[in-house]
Design a protein around this motif. Structure first.
Motif, mmCIF file in Angstrom:
data_model
loop_
_atom_site.group_PDB
_atom_site.id
_atom_site.type_symbol
_atom_site.label_atom_id
_atom_site.label_comp_id
_atom_site.label_asym_id
_atom_site.label_seq_id
_atom_site.Cartn_x
_atom_site.Cartn_y
_atom_site.Cartn_z
ATOM 1 N N UNK A 1 17.053 21.522 -64.243
ATOM 2 C CA UNK A 1 17.483 20.494 -65.199
ATOM 3 C C UNK A 1 16.266 19.720 -65.702
ATOM 4 N N UNK A 2 16.216 19.439 -66.997
ATOM 5 C CA UNK A 2 15.055 18.758 -67.572
ATOM 6 C C UNK A 2 14.968 17.286 -67.169
ATOM 7 N N UNK A 3 16.069 16.755 -66.595
ATOM 8 C CA UNK A 3 16.109 15.328 -66.246
ATOM 9 C C UNK A 3 16.288 15.138 -64.735
ATOM 10 N N UNK A 4 15.866 16.164 -63.955
ATOM 11 C CA UNK A 4 16.157 16.142 -62.510
ATOM 12 C C UNK A 4 15.153 15.321 -61.708
ATOM 13 N N UNK A 5 13.937 15.109 -62.253
ATOM 14 C CA UNK A 5 12.879 14.497 -61.444
ATOM 15 C C UNK A 5 13.090 12.982 -61.350
ATOM 16 N N UNK A 6 13.137 12.464 -60.126
ATOM 17 C CA UNK A 6 13.308 11.016 -59.944
ATOM 18 C C UNK A 6 12.032 10.344 -59.431
ATOM 19 N N UNK A 7 11.120 11.134 -58.851
ATOM 20 C CA UNK A 7 9.845 10.576 -58.390
ATOM 21 C C UNK A 7 8.833 11.707 -58.399
ATOM 22 N N UNK A 8 7.606 11.387 -58.845
ATOM 23 C CA UNK A 8 6.627 12.455 -59.026
ATOM 24 C C UNK A 8 5.248 11.833 -58.913
ATOM 25 N N UNK A 9 4.446 12.325 -57.962
ATOM 26 C CA UNK A 9 3.085 11.782 -57.853
ATOM 27 C C UNK A 9 2.069 12.875 -57.519
ATOM 28 N N UNK A 10 0.860 12.675 -57.992
ATOM 29 C CA UNK A 10 -0.226 13.629 -57.728
ATOM 30 C C UNK A 10 -1.527 12.862 -57.508
ATOM 31 N N UNK A 11 -2.465 13.557 -56.858
ATOM 32 C CA UNK A 11 -3.860 13.100 -56.798
ATOM 33 C C UNK A 11 -4.707 14.182 -57.463
ATOM 34 N N UNK A 12 -5.558 13.744 -58.381
ATOM 35 C CA UNK A 12 -6.432 14.695 -59.084
ATOM 36 C C UNK A 12 -7.694 14.897 -58.243
ATOM 37 N N UNK A 13 -7.906 16.135 -57.772
ATOM 38 C CA UNK A 13 -9.033 16.353 -56.863
ATOM 39 C C UNK A 13 -10.208 17.070 -57.520
#
Lengths: 148, 130
Positions: B64-76
């Motif tokens: 689903x295109x609206x499924x993400x509720x939290x999303x985090x990354x670290x750019x390494x």
């Protein structure tokens, strides 16, 4: 680069409302290759319960990058933008951004630290509708690289 | 549980298009002259472009295109994009870390370019498909 820790907690004035346009969402979705019809076709978005096309999850960066610029440009904080590297990024959504939203950003300095000659700045931007409904909270951690 | 790997090809043209769509016109994403001046091997992809591609993979896995509720990354590490027709490739994999009782699935995501991880601590929480 040493940043002044007394800036933690500083809140910046709300941005002027940003009108989220259907074509802007389509343009952003196309640029990242997101072909799901809900990003492009209002009928497909309505079938998922949204009033208009749905923005991809990282779309709010379009607003928050501009909003956090007032922190980076704060002469009292003194960030050298040419030395800034993006460290971390997080989005926590109350709901997805959709076309027709009118969004206001309020940015806060969540954390400031210095380590190994580098400065670290964490900004938090609360994105809400002009009517005050929360939409998404966005954190960016920026690394200000030290000289040499 | 391991999710099927996704590969994204990234060329200079993609970076120009992303710059226009996102409003991020930092010249390290389009000018070799500027990129090398600040010590990079050459033009690099916007970290937020990589994050957007990974977000696409996560949404497609979630169904689903609206499924993400939290999303985090670290750019390494930077994703270096050469000025040729092939560009470079980012391979995205993920595994399910946890399925909560209230219908959320937490994923640990990995993004690799040229054999090196370009993100660390990349995590997404998605609503389980309706």
């Amino acid at each position: 680069m040493s940043l002044d820790p007394s800036f933690v907690g500083r809140t910046y004035p709300p941005t002027a409302p940003y009108q989220v346009g259907r074509e802007k969402i389509r343009e952003f979705a196309s640029a990242i290759g997101a072909a799901d019809p809900a990003h492009h076709d209002p009928a497909a978005a309505r079938a998922l319960g949204h009033q208009d096309v749905v923005a991809p999850p990282t779309f709010p960066i379009v607003l928050t990058l501009a909003a956090s610029q007032q922190i980076i440009d704060d002469p009292d904080l003194g960030v050298d933008y040419s030395r800034v590297v993006h460290g971390d990024q997080r989005f926590a959504y109350t709901r997805p951004v959709v076309a027709g939203d009118e969004l206001v950003c309020v940015s806060v300095i969540d954390d400031v630290s210095s380590r190994g000659g580098h400065g670290f700045l964490t900004t938090r931007t609360e994105v809400a509708t002009a009517a005050g409904e929360p939409v998404v909270t966005v954190w960016s951690k920026l690394v200000v690289r030290g000289e040499g | 549980m391991e999710l099927p790997a996704r590969t994204f090809r990234v060329t200079r043209a993609d970076l120009i298009r992303y710059a226009g769509a996102s409003g991020d016109f930092n010249p390290i994403h389009w000018s070799d002259r500027t990129a090398t001046k600040v010590g990079l091997p050459g033009v690099i992809a916007h970290g937020m472009f990589t994050m957007a591609l990974v977000g696409r993979a996560v949404a497609e896995w979630a169904g689903a295109p609206d499924a993400i509720v939290d999303y985090n990354v670290r750019f390494t590490r930077p994703v270096v994009v050469p000025d040729d027709d092939e560009g470079t490739e980012i391979e995205v994999t993920a595994k399910v870390r946890e399925v909560t009782e209230d219908g959320l699935t937490r994923l640990d995501v990995t993004a690799v370019c040229g054999g090196e991880k370009v993100l660390s601590q990349a995590r997404a929480t998605v609503r389980t498909a309706r």
